[in-house]
Design a protein around this motif. Structure first.
Motif, short mmCIF file in Angstrom:
data_model
loop_
_atom_site.label_atom_id
_atom_site.label_comp_id
_atom_site.label_asym_id
_atom_site.label_seq_id
_atom_site.Cartn_x
_atom_site.Cartn_y
_atom_site.Cartn_z
N SER A 172 -8.79 2.71 6.52
CA SER A 172 -7.65 3.62 6.41
C SER A 172 -6.59 3.49 7.50
O SER A 172 -5.42 3.82 7.24
CB SER A 172 -8.13 5.08 6.32
OG SER A 172 -8.81 5.46 7.49
N PRO A 173 -6.91 3.01 8.72
CA PRO A 173 -5.79 2.78 9.65
C PRO A 173 -4.71 1.89 9.05
O PRO A 173 -3.52 2.12 9.26
CB PRO A 173 -6.47 2.13 10.86
CG PRO A 173 -7.84 2.73 10.86
CD PRO A 173 -8.21 2.82 9.40
N ALA A 174 -5.13 0.90 8.26
CA ALA A 174 -4.15 0.03 7.61
C ALA A 174 -3.32 0.82 6.59
O ALA A 174 -2.11 0.58 6.43
CB ALA A 174 -4.83 -1.15 6.93
N TYR A 175 -3.96 1.78 5.89
CA TYR A 175 -3.20 2.60 4.94
C TYR A 175 -2.09 3.35 5.68
O TYR A 175 -0.94 3.41 5.22
CB TYR A 175 -4.06 3.66 4.24
CG TYR A 175 -5.43 3.30 3.73
CD1 TYR A 175 -5.79 1.98 3.43
CD2 TYR A 175 -6.38 4.30 3.52
CE1 TYR A 175 -7.05 1.69 2.94
CE2 TYR A 175 -7.63 4.01 3.03
CZ TYR A 175 -7.98 2.71 2.75
OH TYR A 175 -9.23 2.42 2.28
N PHE A 176 -2.47 3.94 6.81
CA PHE A 176 -1.52 4.76 7.56
C PHE A 176 -0.42 3.90 8.18
O PHE A 176 0.76 4.29 8.22
CB PHE A 176 -2.25 5.59 8.62
CG PHE A 176 -3.31 6.49 8.05
CD1 PHE A 176 -3.07 7.23 6.91
CD2 PHE A 176 -4.57 6.58 8.64
CE1 PHE A 176 -4.04 8.06 6.36
CE2 PHE A 176 -5.55 7.41 8.10
CZ PHE A 176 -5.29 8.15 6.97
N PHE A 177 -0.81 2.71 8.69
CA PHE A 177 0.20 1.80 9.23
C PHE A 177 1.20 1.41 8.14
O PHE A 177 2.41 1.35 8.38
CB PHE A 177 -0.46 0.52 9.77
CG PHE A 177 -1.40 0.73 10.93
CD1 PHE A 177 -1.25 1.81 11.79
CD2 PHE A 177 -2.43 -0.17 11.16
CE1 PHE A 177 -2.12 1.99 12.86
CE2 PHE A 177 -3.29 0.00 12.22
CZ PHE A 177 -3.15 1.08 13.07
N TYR A 178 0.68 1.16 6.94
CA TYR A 178 1.53 0.75 5.83
C TYR A 178 2.49 1.86 5.44
O TYR A 178 3.69 1.62 5.20
CB TYR A 178 0.64 0.35 4.64
CG TYR A 178 1.37 -0.17 3.43
CD1 TYR A 178 2.35 -1.16 3.55
CD2 TYR A 178 1.07 0.31 2.15
CE1 TYR A 178 3.01 -1.65 2.43
CE2 TYR A 178 1.73 -0.18 1.03
CZ TYR A 178 2.69 -1.15 1.17
OH TYR A 178 3.35 -1.63 0.07
N PHE A 179 1.96 3.08 5.38
CA PHE A 179 2.82 4.22 5.01
C PHE A 179 3.92 4.42 6.05
O PHE A 179 5.09 4.65 5.71
CB PHE A 179 1.99 5.49 4.84
CG PHE A 179 2.73 6.61 4.19
CD1 PHE A 179 2.91 6.64 2.81
CD2 PHE A 179 3.29 7.64 4.94
CE1 PHE A 179 3.62 7.67 2.19
CE2 PHE A 179 3.99 8.67 4.33
CZ PHE A 179 4.16 8.69 2.95
N ALA A 180 3.56 4.31 7.34
CA ALA A 180 4.56 4.45 8.40
C ALA A 180 5.60 3.34 8.30
O ALA A 180 6.80 3.58 8.52
CB ALA A 180 3.88 4.41 9.77
N GLN A 181 5.16 2.16 7.96
CA GLN A 181 6.08 1.03 7.77
C GLN A 181 7.07 1.30 6.65
O GLN A 181 8.28 1.08 6.78
CB GLN A 181 5.28 -0.24 7.49
CG GLN A 181 6.11 -1.51 7.38
CD GLN A 181 5.24 -2.71 7.05
OE1 GLN A 181 4.54 -2.73 6.05
NE2 GLN A 181 5.27 -3.72 7.92
N MET A 205 3.69 10.60 12.63
CA MET A 205 2.31 10.48 12.17
C MET A 205 1.34 10.93 13.27
O MET A 205 0.37 11.65 13.01
CB MET A 205 2.02 9.03 11.78
CG MET A 205 0.64 8.82 11.19
SD MET A 205 0.43 7.13 10.59
CE MET A 205 1.51 7.14 9.16
N LEU A 206 1.64 10.54 14.51
CA LEU A 206 0.80 10.94 15.64
C LEU A 206 0.81 12.46 15.81
O LEU A 206 -0.24 13.10 15.94
CB LEU A 206 1.30 10.27 16.92
CG LEU A 206 0.62 10.66 18.23
CD1 LEU A 206 -0.86 10.29 18.20
CD2 LEU A 206 1.31 10.00 19.42
N GLY A 207 1.99 13.04 15.79
CA GLY A 207 2.09 14.49 15.93
C GLY A 207 1.43 15.24 14.79
O GLY A 207 0.78 16.27 15.01
#
Length: 274
Positions: A172-181, A205-207
């Motif tokens: 899932s970190p990749a999912y979140f990276f992708y969404f942020a991208q 995303m961090l906040g």
């Protein structure tokens, strides 16, 4: 309590960085053939580093296997005669089941599978854990403490659930990276500087993760707190639902589980055939 790592790569270092917060550095041992890695780990964490596991293997209580899974077939039979029944073997290798490890070592050994994710390197990881019947409750408590040093640790009831942990936390970190991208790219299309827009997405995303992690407020309440009736965010959420985002996420995570199962089977056959 002494903990020995066989392999001093990035994931091992992430665990060690958390360990030194609660365990004496003098109780942590690492074997890695690279002199550079030995020097880096020793300088950063003041732990004991060696070029070979023979210097500490018989002395530690927990043995963490932090080597590539392809090396298990030749390496584990080599160390099997050196492992004692009172020790616990912890594998962080993806796809290698406890049955495979038991076949290569000894079926009576205490063995744990641990599946940490990438954020463990920065102290905010998630680790899924599964133990065989030879691991005591006291030993489980220590193992929980080991991995809680780099984030959250959770025990699963069945080893097959490790694949679910991979889908939920490992991948899932990749999912979140992708969404942020994607959010950053859309910000650029709307006229913002591309680099600034991406940083804004990552910071948001961090906040948001910090907000979700504190207090007793659940995710539904947090969503509702931002979605004012007929407001801007509500329109985005309506669009997500109309696009069946929930089905898209479900399909992606099931694909992760299915691939995890296939890779584990392939790795099992590879190791047994070696």
């Amino acid at each position: 309590m002494k903990i020995g790592f066989i392999g001093g790569g990035n994931m091992a270092e992430g665990i060690i960085a958390g360990l030194v917060q609660n365990f004496l550095p003098s109780s942590i041992f690492v074997a890695d053939p690279s002199l550079d890695r030995q020097t880096v780990l020793k300088d950063r964490y003041e732990i004991n580093t060696f070029d070979h596991h023979r210097y500490f293997l018989s002395e530690v209580d927990f043995i963490v296997l932090a080597i590539k899974p392809q090396g298990f077939a030749s390496f584990l039979p080599e160390i099997a005669p050196l492992i004692q029944k009172k020790q616990v073997v912890i594998s962080i290798a993806a796809g290698v089941t406890i049955d495979v490890i038991s076949d290569l070592l000894d079926e009576s050994f205490a063995i744990v599978r641990a599946m940490p994710n990438m954020p463990a390197k920065v102290g905010h990881g998630v680790t899924g854990l599964f133990a065989n019947a030879h691991v005591s409750d006291d030993q489980k408590n220590v193992i929980s403490e080991i991995f809680e040093g780099c984030g959250m640790a959770t025990w699963v009831k069945e080893e097959a659930h490790i694949n679910a942990v991979i889908a939920v936390a490992g991948s899932s970190p990749a999912y979140f990276f992708y969404f942020a991208q994607l959010v950053g790219q859309m910000g650029a299309k709307l006229g913002l500087n591309a680099e600034v827009a991406t940083k804004m997405a990552v910071q948001t995303m961090l906040g948001s993760a910090k907000l979700a992690d504190i207090g007793d407020v659940n995710l539904d309440d947090l969503i509702r707190s931002i979605c004012s009736p007929k407001g801007t965010t509500e329109q985005a959420m309506i669009s997500f639902k109309e696009s069946n985002l929930d089905s898209i996420v479900e399909k992606a995570m099931l694909a992760t589980v299915e691939r995890s199962e296939v890779l584990a089977e392939e790795l099992t056959q590879q190791i047994k055939g070696s």
